[in-house]
Design a protein around this motif. Sequence first.
Motif, PDB file in Angstrom:
ATOM      1  N   TRP A 147      -8.815 -12.347   4.236  1.00  0.00           N
ATOM      2  CA  TRP A 147      -7.835 -11.560   3.461  1.00  0.00           C
ATOM      3  C   TRP A 147      -8.181 -10.810   2.340  1.00  0.00           C
ATOM      4  N   ALA A 148      -9.191 -11.304   1.817  1.00  0.00           N
ATOM      5  CA  ALA A 148      -9.691 -10.586   0.302  1.00  0.00           C
ATOM      6  C   ALA A 148     -10.238  -9.500   0.760  1.00  0.00           C
ATOM      7  N   ASP A 149     -11.043  -9.293   1.775  1.00  0.00           N
ATOM      8  CA  ASP A 149     -11.732  -8.198   2.147  1.00  0.00           C
ATOM      9  C   ASP A 149     -10.821  -7.015   2.696  1.00  0.00           C
ATOM     10  N   ALA A 151      -7.711  -6.470   1.345  1.00  0.00           N
ATOM     11  CA  ALA A 151      -7.081  -5.770   0.517  1.00  0.00           C
ATOM     12  C   ALA A 151      -7.337  -4.204   0.521  1.00  0.00           C
ATOM     13  N   SER A 152      -8.258  -3.934   0.031  1.00  0.00           N
ATOM     14  CA  SER A 152      -8.822  -2.520   0.005  1.00  0.00           C
ATOM     15  C   SER A 152      -8.281  -1.566   1.214  1.00  0.00           C
ATOM     16  N   PRO A 153      -8.738  -1.962   2.320  1.00  0.00           N
ATOM     17  CA  PRO A 153      -8.497  -1.067   3.438  1.00  0.00           C
ATOM     18  C   PRO A 153      -6.984  -1.054   3.868  1.00  0.00           C
ATOM     19  N   ILE A 154      -6.023  -2.117   3.613  1.00  0.00           N
ATOM     20  CA  ILE A 154      -4.772  -2.128   3.541  1.00  0.00           C
ATOM     21  C   ILE A 154      -4.191  -1.105   2.612  1.00  0.00           C
ATOM     22  N   GLU A 155      -4.516  -1.181   1.397  1.00  0.00           N
ATOM     23  CA  GLU A 155      -4.201  -0.197   0.380  1.00  0.00           C
ATOM     24  C   GLU A 155      -4.205   1.108   0.695  1.00  0.00           C
ATOM     25  N   GLY A 156      -5.528   1.443   1.128  1.00  0.00           N
ATOM     26  CA  GLY A 156      -5.788   2.849   1.429  1.00  0.00           C
ATOM     27  C   GLY A 156      -5.224   3.317   2.596  1.00  0.00           C
ATOM     28  N   ALA A 179      -1.781 -14.253  -1.899  1.00  0.00           N
ATOM     29  CA  ALA A 179      -0.706 -13.874  -2.626  1.00  0.00           C
ATOM     30  C   ALA A 179      -0.972 -12.407  -3.288  1.00  0.00           C
ATOM     31  N   TYR A 180      -2.225 -12.097  -3.300  1.00  0.00           N
ATOM     32  CA  TYR A 180      -2.572 -10.760  -3.687  1.00  0.00           C
ATOM     33  C   TYR A 180      -2.481  -9.614  -2.733  1.00  0.00           C
ATOM     34  N   LEU A 181      -2.314 -10.095  -1.377  1.00  0.00           N
ATOM     35  CA  LEU A 181      -2.629  -9.326  -0.424  1.00  0.00           C
ATOM     36  C   LEU A 181      -0.863  -9.001   0.184  1.00  0.00           C
TER      37      LEU A 181
END
Length: 253
Positions: A147-149, A151-156, A179-181
Amino acid sequence: MIEAWAARQPRVADALARQREAGRAARRAMVPAPGKDAQSEAELLDLARRRGEGSIAAIFELGRRRTLALLDLAEELLPQRPSRFGGAVCRALREYGPETLPRARMWAAQRGGCADMGLRILARYGTRQDIPLLMDELNAAVARRDWADAASPIEGLGRLRAGEAVPLLKTAWTESTYAYLRPRILTALTRTAPHTAESYTVEGLWDCEEGVRAEAARTAPLTDETSLRLRRLHNDDAEDPGVRAAAGARMMT
């Protein structure tokens, strides 16, 4: 109290002294060197590559100038072991904009030591041509349950309103407890599929993460149930201030 404890415990005193010295060294590194504006780009790069006194200040000065040479330095430092110098480069690059996209696309495609930085840049500034690469990264991250990896694709993908990401976003919402995601998943859902996202935003009003509750307060459909929940969020003195503000603003619409 800790000083009194250190006075009785030599090992604690040594650790405290090292911590304070590290803090002083970090503050010195952040202070720009005298006459830095007079230094050329080449001189600053040379100073940064030495990884010694003044290197951090040189990195941040290169970032302040937004010189593309900092991208070359990133390719030298980021593939190596994590260090404060590589961290400084990452922080400096946050101030850059779309001018970094060509290099970021190359980094993300090569999946080398600069791939994470490349994906962060694509998440913030990428265009629709970057959707296939971001989808590939999100597919791989969800398959690994990393899930950490994700984060950036989901945001973009959320920023680009990529509807093809919705099934993966639903999976990430259901399975991730990162939590961050979670706030980013909900934001991406509301941007890519507003109607589909309605049930998720309602659920989000009761989420354990304040970032999710805040996003849900801004976007959940207004019904008797959600209006009551918004009032309770706004009036709860123990609630996060950002959530209370979002709930209060929504009640005024």
